[in-house]
Motif scaffolding. Structure first.
Motif: not given
Length: 124
Positions: A20-46
């Motif tokens: 998604a970050l590669t597709r941002l428009a000028m002055h875009a807004r990114v709201v981070v509410c969670g990161a479910i793909s990272q919750y069960n990582n055995a390695t450090p959060v990406k």
């Protein structure tokens, strides 16, 4: 997104956020509410590897925690119910009919991506 993404609500993180970050428009807004793909990582959060897109697109990324708005839950419930009733919001539910014994398998559907919309176990 040929014109880019103006507002991106992220609840997944990881590779999806990077894309998604590669597709941002000028002055875009990114709201981070969670990161479910990272919750069960055995390695450090990406973290986002494409974070420089925020600079190039003069975009903003900010965290959102629903508990910060707890005092407004009743108001939100009334407004959202009115929007659903008026057809302004379409609700999708994936209903599984069964018993309490079916809960583990039904919950597994959520994590395997086997549902569309809200996953509901309807007890017989």
């Amino acid at each position: 997104t040929p014109d880019g993404i103006d507002v991106y609500f992220d609840n997944v993180g990881g590779d999806i956020l990077d894309a998604a970050l590669t597709r941002l428009a000028m002055h875009a807004r990114v709201v981070v509410c969670g990161a479910i793909s990272q919750y069960n990582n055995a390695t450090p959060v990406k973290g986002p590897s494409n974070y420089l897109s925020l600079l190039v697109r003069r975009a903003r990324m900010e965290g959102f925690v629903v508990f910060d708005y707890a005092k407004r839950y009743a108001q939100a419930a009334q407004e959202i119910a009115a929007w659903i009733g008026a057809g302004r919001i379409k609700v999708k539910e994936h209903v599984v009919k069964g018993s309490v014994d079916d809960f583990p398998e039904t919950l597994g559907m959520l994590f395997r991506g086997e549902n569309v919309g809200k996953l509901v176990l309807e007890l017989a």
